[in-house]
Design a protein around this motif. Structure first.
Motif, PDB file in Angstrom:
ATOM      1  N   GLU A  61       4.592  -9.332  -2.406  1.00  0.00           N
ATOM      2  CA  GLU A  61       3.601  -9.486  -3.456  1.00  0.00           C
ATOM      3  C   GLU A  61       2.255  -8.908  -3.029  1.00  0.00           C
ATOM      4  OE1 GLU A  61       3.489 -13.583  -4.491  1.00  0.00           O
ATOM      5  OE2 GLU A  61       5.587 -13.631  -5.105  1.00  0.00           O
ATOM      6  N   ALA A  62       2.288  -7.906  -2.160  1.00  0.00           N
ATOM      7  CA  ALA A  62       1.036  -7.305  -1.695  1.00  0.00           C
ATOM      8  C   ALA A  62       0.320  -6.628  -2.853  1.00  0.00           C
ATOM      9  CB  ALA A  62       1.338  -6.274  -0.606  1.00  0.00           C
ATOM     10  N   SER A  63      -1.002  -6.642  -2.825  1.00  0.00           N
ATOM     11  CA  SER A  63      -1.789  -6.039  -3.897  1.00  0.00           C
ATOM     12  C   SER A  63      -1.753  -4.532  -3.788  1.00  0.00           C
ATOM     13  CB  SER A  63      -3.251  -6.502  -3.793  1.00  0.00           C
ATOM     14  OG  SER A  63      -3.827  -6.008  -2.601  1.00  0.00           O
ATOM     15  N   GLU A  64      -2.139  -3.859  -4.874  1.00  0.00           N
ATOM     16  CA  GLU A  64      -2.138  -2.403  -4.883  1.00  0.00           C
ATOM     17  C   GLU A  64      -3.101  -1.867  -3.841  1.00  0.00           C
ATOM     18  OE1 GLU A  64      -3.026   1.307  -7.928  1.00  0.00           O
ATOM     19  OE2 GLU A  64      -2.761  -0.721  -8.705  1.00  0.00           O
ATOM     20  N   GLY A  65      -4.229  -2.541  -3.673  1.00  0.00           N
ATOM     21  CA  GLY A  65      -5.203  -2.107  -2.683  1.00  0.00           C
ATOM     22  C   GLY A  65      -4.634  -2.180  -1.281  1.00  0.00           C
ATOM     23  N   SER A  66      -3.838  -3.225  -1.030  1.00  0.00           N
ATOM     24  CA  SER A  66      -3.223  -3.382   0.280  1.00  0.00           C
ATOM     25  C   SER A  66      -2.225  -2.263   0.537  1.00  0.00           C
ATOM     26  CB  SER A  66      -2.523  -4.732   0.357  1.00  0.00           C
ATOM     27  OG  SER A  66      -1.776  -4.845   1.540  1.00  0.00           O
ATOM     28  N   VAL A  67      -1.439  -1.914  -0.487  1.00  0.00           N
ATOM     29  CA  VAL A  67      -0.474  -0.835  -0.345  1.00  0.00           C
ATOM     30  C   VAL A  67      -1.176   0.471  -0.050  1.00  0.00           C
ATOM     31  CG1 VAL A  67       1.217   0.571  -1.573  1.00  0.00           C
ATOM     32  CG2 VAL A  67       1.267  -1.924  -1.801  1.00  0.00           C
ATOM     33  N   ASN A  68      -2.259   0.736  -0.804  1.00  0.00           N
ATOM     34  CA  ASN A  68      -3.000   1.970  -0.572  1.00  0.00           C
ATOM     35  C   ASN A  68      -3.545   2.030   0.842  1.00  0.00           C
ATOM     36  OD1 ASN A  68      -2.530   2.851  -3.151  1.00  0.00           O
ATOM     37  ND2 ASN A  68      -4.443   2.044  -3.978  1.00  0.00           N
ATOM     38  N   SER A  69      -3.998   0.887   1.339  1.00  0.00           N
ATOM     39  CA  SER A  69      -4.527   0.825   2.697  1.00  0.00           C
ATOM     40  C   SER A  69      -3.454   1.202   3.706  1.00  0.00           C
ATOM     41  CB  SER A  69      -5.046  -0.588   2.983  1.00  0.00           C
ATOM     42  OG  SER A  69      -5.401  -0.717   4.340  1.00  0.00           O
ATOM     43  N   ALA A  74      -0.651   5.499   7.213  1.00  0.00           N
ATOM     44  CA  ALA A  74       0.556   6.262   7.517  1.00  0.00           C
ATOM     45  C   ALA A  74       0.304   7.763   7.554  1.00  0.00           C
ATOM     46  CB  ALA A  74       1.644   5.954   6.491  1.00  0.00           C
ATOM     47  N   VAL A  75      -0.757   8.240   6.919  1.00  0.00           N
ATOM     48  CA  VAL A  75      -0.909   9.691   6.789  1.00  0.00           C
ATOM     49  C   VAL A  75      -2.221  10.239   7.334  1.00  0.00           C
ATOM     50  CG1 VAL A  75       0.603   9.810   4.789  1.00  0.00           C
ATOM     51  CG2 VAL A  75      -1.820   9.429   4.437  1.00  0.00           C
ATOM     52  N   LYS A  76      -3.185   9.377   7.657  1.00  0.00           N
ATOM     53  CA  LYS A  76      -4.481   9.867   8.097  1.00  0.00           C
ATOM     54  C   LYS A  76      -4.711   9.619   9.589  1.00  0.00           C
ATOM     55  CE  LYS A  76      -6.875   9.487   3.672  1.00  0.00           C
ATOM     56  NZ  LYS A  76      -7.999   8.875   2.942  1.00  0.00           N
ATOM     57  N   GLY A  77      -5.132  10.648  10.287  1.00  0.00           N
ATOM     58  CA  GLY A  77      -5.548  10.497  11.661  1.00  0.00           C
ATOM     59  C   GLY A  77      -4.460  10.037  12.606  1.00  0.00           C
ATOM     60  N   ASN A  78      -3.215  10.361  12.329  1.00  0.00           N
ATOM     61  CA  ASN A  78      -2.117   9.926  13.173  1.00  0.00           C
ATOM     62  C   ASN A  78      -1.405  11.112  13.799  1.00  0.00           C
ATOM     63  OD1 ASN A  78      -2.473   7.203  12.448  1.00  0.00           O
ATOM     64  ND2 ASN A  78      -1.281   7.504  10.585  1.00  0.00           N
ATOM     65  N   LYS A  79      -0.831  10.888  14.964  1.00  0.00           N
ATOM     66  CA  LYS A  79      -0.040  11.957  15.575  1.00  0.00           C
ATOM     67  C   LYS A  79       1.334  12.047  14.905  1.00  0.00           C
ATOM     68  CE  LYS A  79       1.859   9.107  19.336  1.00  0.00           C
ATOM     69  NZ  LYS A  79       1.889   8.915  20.798  1.00  0.00           N
ATOM     70  N   ASN A  80       1.782  10.935  14.300  1.00  0.00           N
ATOM     71  CA  ASN A  80       3.055  10.931  13.573  1.00  0.00           C
ATOM     72  C   ASN A  80       2.787  11.116  12.083  1.00  0.00           C
ATOM     73  OD1 ASN A  80       4.466  10.305  15.968  1.00  0.00           O
ATOM     74  ND2 ASN A  80       4.097   8.123  15.676  1.00  0.00           N
ATOM     75  N   ASP A 177       2.662  -1.832  14.213  1.00  0.00           N
ATOM     76  CA  ASP A 177       2.065  -0.720  13.469  1.00  0.00           C
ATOM     77  C   ASP A 177       3.154   0.242  12.993  1.00  0.00           C
ATOM     78  OD1 ASP A 177      -0.447   0.964  12.854  1.00  0.00           O
ATOM     79  OD2 ASP A 177       0.702   2.332  14.129  1.00  0.00           O
ATOM     80  N   PHE A 178       4.142   0.486  13.838  1.00  0.00           N
ATOM     81  CA  PHE A 178       5.258   1.372  13.493  1.00  0.00           C
ATOM     82  C   PHE A 178       6.008   0.854  12.269  1.00  0.00           C
ATOM     83  CE2 PHE A 178       9.903   1.930  14.051  1.00  0.00           C
ATOM     84  CZ  PHE A 178       9.983   3.301  13.855  1.00  0.00           C
ATOM     85  N   GLN A 179       6.286  -0.440  12.232  1.00  0.00           N
ATOM     86  CA  GLN A 179       7.011  -1.017  11.101  1.00  0.00           C
ATOM     87  C   GLN A 179       6.246  -0.836   9.793  1.00  0.00           C
ATOM     88  OE1 GLN A 179       8.548  -5.058  11.808  1.00  0.00           O
ATOM     89  NE2 GLN A 179       8.098  -4.741  13.968  1.00  0.00           N
ATOM     90  N   TYR A 180       4.950  -1.131   9.833  1.00  0.00           N
ATOM     91  CA  TYR A 180       4.136  -1.020   8.619  1.00  0.00           C
ATOM     92  C   TYR A 180       4.031   0.426   8.148  1.00  0.00           C
ATOM     93  CZ  TYR A 180       2.529  -5.824   8.190  1.00  0.00           C
ATOM     94  OH  TYR A 180       2.478  -7.177   7.972  1.00  0.00           O
ATOM     95  N   LYS A 181       3.840   1.338   9.068  1.00  0.00           N
ATOM     96  CA  LYS A 181       3.674   2.737   8.667  1.00  0.00           C
ATOM     97  C   LYS A 181       4.980   3.337   8.179  1.00  0.00           C
ATOM     98  CE  LYS A 181      -0.481   3.629  11.303  1.00  0.00           C
ATOM     99  NZ  LYS A 181      -1.096   4.186  12.529  1.00  0.00           N
ATOM    100  N   ALA A 184       5.108   2.088   4.664  1.00  0.00           N
ATOM    101  CA  ALA A 184       4.098   2.745   3.840  1.00  0.00           C
ATOM    102  C   ALA A 184       4.484   4.179   3.510  1.00  0.00           C
ATOM    103  CB  ALA A 184       2.749   2.724   4.562  1.00  0.00           C
ATOM    104  N   ALA A 185       5.084   4.877   4.461  1.00  0.00           N
ATOM    105  CA  ALA A 185       5.517   6.255   4.215  1.00  0.00           C
ATOM    106  C   ALA A 185       6.581   6.303   3.135  1.00  0.00           C
ATOM    107  CB  ALA A 185       6.045   6.880   5.505  1.00  0.00           C
ATOM    108  N   GLN A 186       7.527   5.346   3.192  1.00  0.00           N
ATOM    109  CA  GLN A 186       8.578   5.306   2.178  1.00  0.00           C
ATOM    110  C   GLN A 186       8.012   4.948   0.810  1.00  0.00           C
ATOM    111  OE1 GLN A 186      11.754   6.207   2.604  1.00  0.00           O
ATOM    112  NE2 GLN A 186      12.033   5.955   0.396  1.00  0.00           N
ATOM    113  N   MET A 187       7.054   4.027   0.784  1.00  0.00           N
ATOM    114  CA  MET A 187       6.433   3.635  -0.478  1.00  0.00           C
ATOM    115  C   MET A 187       5.685   4.807  -1.098  1.00  0.00           C
ATOM    116  SD  MET A 187       5.051  -0.169   0.558  1.00  0.00           S
ATOM    117  CE  MET A 187       4.300  -0.506  -1.029  1.00  0.00           C
ATOM    118  N   GLN A 188       5.010   5.586  -0.270  1.00  0.00           N
ATOM    119  CA  GLN A 188       4.282   6.744  -0.792  1.00  0.00           C
ATOM    120  C   GLN A 188       5.251   7.780  -1.357  1.00  0.00           C
ATOM    121  OE1 GLN A 188       0.988   8.198   1.507  1.00  0.00           O
ATOM    122  NE2 GLN A 188       1.318  10.311   0.862  1.00  0.00           N
TER     123      GLN A 188
END
Length: 414
Positions: A61-69, A74-80, A177-181, A184-188
Motif C-alpha cells: 500500500e505504498a504511496s505514489e510518492g514512495s514508489v517514485n522515490s 534505481a536509476v539515478k547515480g548508481n553503478k547498476n 538496498d538491492f531488494q528495493y531497487k 523499483a526497476a520492475q515497477m518502472q
C-alpha cells in the motif's frame, strides 16, 4: 444450497482475483525477488529468528510518492542500471535448478546479523537509508572459492556470496538496498508498459474483452457462457482479467486478455490440482489418449486464436516413474501440451488424466517455458526412447514435488 455454494466459490474467486493480479505484476520479478525468511530456512535451522517480510509484500500500500522515490534510487547515480537489475530476472542467465527458487546465501547469517538486517528493512524507506556503494551483481562467480570482501549477488545461482567475517552495517544495507531497487526497476518497466498499452489506438474495450472471454470458455470447456455472471478488472499493466461463473453451479473461470490486441493470454477453471487416487499405466491405451487429446487441444487453440494461430512446432510431456511404467498415485496426473507460435510465444494447455478434462491454458514466453523442441532436446543430449525423450526433473522440481522417483517423458508432435 446451490446459491450458498456459489457464494463460497465467488469468495474464492475474489481471493484468486487479488492473487492473479499480484502474480501477473510480479511474474518476471518473482523468480528473483525473495522473502529473506525463505532464504534463511534453506540454509538455517528452524530455531533461527525469521527475517521480516520482503519489501514486495510489506509495501503493497505504498504511496505514489514512495514508489517514485524508489524508482529514482534505481536509476539515478548508481553503478547498476535499471537494465542490470532487470537482468536478475532473466531466465537465460539463471541455472534451471534455481529458476523458481528463492535466493540463497553462501553461509548462514548469525542471529545478530539477522536482527540488524531486519532493522534496516524496517527503517530503509522511512529513514531514507542508503549504502555508500551498491551491491556488486555478477552473472556468474567464475571462482566460487575465492574469498569475497563484501556481499556479491550472483544471478546464475541466485545466491548471495557473503564474506566470512561479521557483516557490517554497510554490507547489510547493500543487501536491503538491492531488494528495493530490484522491485523499483520492475515497477518502472511495468509503468512504461502500462502507458504504452493504454495509449494504443488498437486498445480493446471491456465489453469486447468480456465477449472474447466468454467465447474462449465455450470453446475450451464446452459450456454456455451467455448466462454467466461476468466481472472484469484491469491488472494495471497490460491485461484484463475476466471472471465468469454461474450462480447455479460451483464452477468459476478466469480469462486473461491482452488489452492492446484482445489476444487470450490465459484461462483457468480454478480446479485444485489434487493427486490421483490411482496410478495410471503407461501403455498403448495411454498413448492413444495423449495423441487424441493433442488433436483436441490444437483444435481448441485454433478456435480461440483464429488468425493468430501461426504454429511452428508442438509437443507434449508428462511425468512417469523412473522406469517409465506408470504415472504414480498421488501425483497430479497432468499431460502438458505445448504449441510454439511464429512470434516466439508458447501456449501451454493442461489435461487432467483422472478428471478426463482440460484444465488451464497459458501463454508463455519461450525462454520461460518448460517446452523444448526436438532440436533443442537433441542439442542438450537428452536420452532418447524411440520417438520420445527422457528428461530428469530439475533440482527445483524435486524439491517442489518431494519425489525423486519421477522423470519427464517428452514427445515432439509437429
Amino acid at each position: 444450497m446451490k446459491q450458498e455454494k456459489f457464494g463460497e466459490v465467488k469468495k474464492k474467486r475474489n481471493k484468486s482475483m487479488l492473487l492473479f493480479v499480484g502474480m501477473f505484476l510480479c511474474v518476471m520479478l518473482s523468480v528473483a525477488f525473495f522473502s529473506a525468511c525463505n532464504a534463511v530456512k534453506k540454509y538455517g535451522d528452524g530455531g533461527k529468528e525469521e527475517m521480516a517480510e520482503s519489501p514486495a509484500s510489506s509495501r503493497e500500500e505504498a504511496s505514489e510518492g514512495s514508489v517514485n522515490s524508489q524508482e529514482e534510487k534505481a536509476v539515478k547515480g548508481n553503478k547498476n542500471s535499471m537494465e542490470r537489475y532487470l537482468e536478475v530476472t532473466d531466465q537465460e542467465k539463471i541455472t534451471k535448478e534455481h529458476a523458481t527458487e528463492a535466493a540463497c546465501f553462501s553461509r548462514e547469517m548469525s542471529e545478530e546479523e539477522l536482527a540488524r538486517y531486519q532493522d534496516f528493512q524496517d527503517r530503509y524507506e522511512e529513514d531514507g537509508l542508503a549504502p555508500e556503494e551498491e551491491i556488486e551483481i555478477v552473472d556468474k562467480m567464475e571462482d566460487s572459492d575465492r574469498e569475497v570482501e563484501h556481499p556479491v549477488f550472483e544471478i546464475w545461482n541466485h545466491e548471495y556470496f557473503l564474506p566470512k567475517r561479521t557483516l557490517t552495517d554497510e554490507d547489510l544495507l547493500q543487501m536491503v538496498d538491492f531488494q528495493y531497487k530490484l522491485l523499483a526497476a520492475q515497477m518502472q518497466r511495468n509503468e512504461e508498459k502500462r502507458k504504452a498499452v493504454l495509449s494504443s489506438p488498437h486498445k480493446v474495450e471491456e465489453d469486447e474483452a468480456m465477449e472474447i472471454a466468454g467465447y474462449a470458455i465455450e470453446k475450451m470447456f464446452g459450456v454456455d457462457a451467455s448466462s454467466m455472471d461476468k466481472e472484469i478488472l484491469f491488472n494495471g499493466v497490460a491485461s484484463y482479467l475476466v471472471f465468469l461463473g454461474e450462480k447455479s453451479e460451483s464452477t468459476a473461470y478466469t480469462v486473461m486478455i491482452a488489452v492492446e490486441t484482445g489476444r487470450v493470454e490465459g484461462i483457468d477453471d480454478h480446479v485444485n490440482e489434487f493427486g490421483m487416487e490411482n496410478a495410471v499405466e503407461i501403455n498403448q491405451e495411454f498413448e492413444q489418449l495423449y495423441s487424441a487429446n493433442y488433436k483436441k487441444a490444437k483444435t481448441i487453440l485454433e478456435d480461440i486464436l483464429g488468425s493468430d494461430m501461426k504454429m511452428v512446432s508442438s509437443g507434449c510431456q508428462y511425468w512417469t516413474d523412473i522406469g517409465g511404467k506408470e504415472m504414480p498415485k498421488g501425483e497430479p496426473g497432468i499431460i502438458h501440451y505445448y504449441f510454439q507460435m511464429e512470434d516466439g510465444m508458447v501456449y501451454h494447455i493442461k489435461y487432467f488424466v483422472d478428471k478426463n478434462s482440460f484444465h488451464a491454458l497459458s501463454e508463455e514466453e519461450k525462454k520461460y517455458s518448460a517446452y523444448r523442441t526436438k532440436e533443442e532436446l537433441e542439442k542438450e543430449g537428452a536420452q532418447k526412447a524411440g520417438d520420445k525423450f527422457i528428461v530428469p526433473l530439475t533440482g527445483a522440481e524435486k524439491e517442489a514435488y518431494r519425489n525423486e522417483n519421477l522423470q519427464w517423458i517428452v514427445v515432439p508432435m509437429e
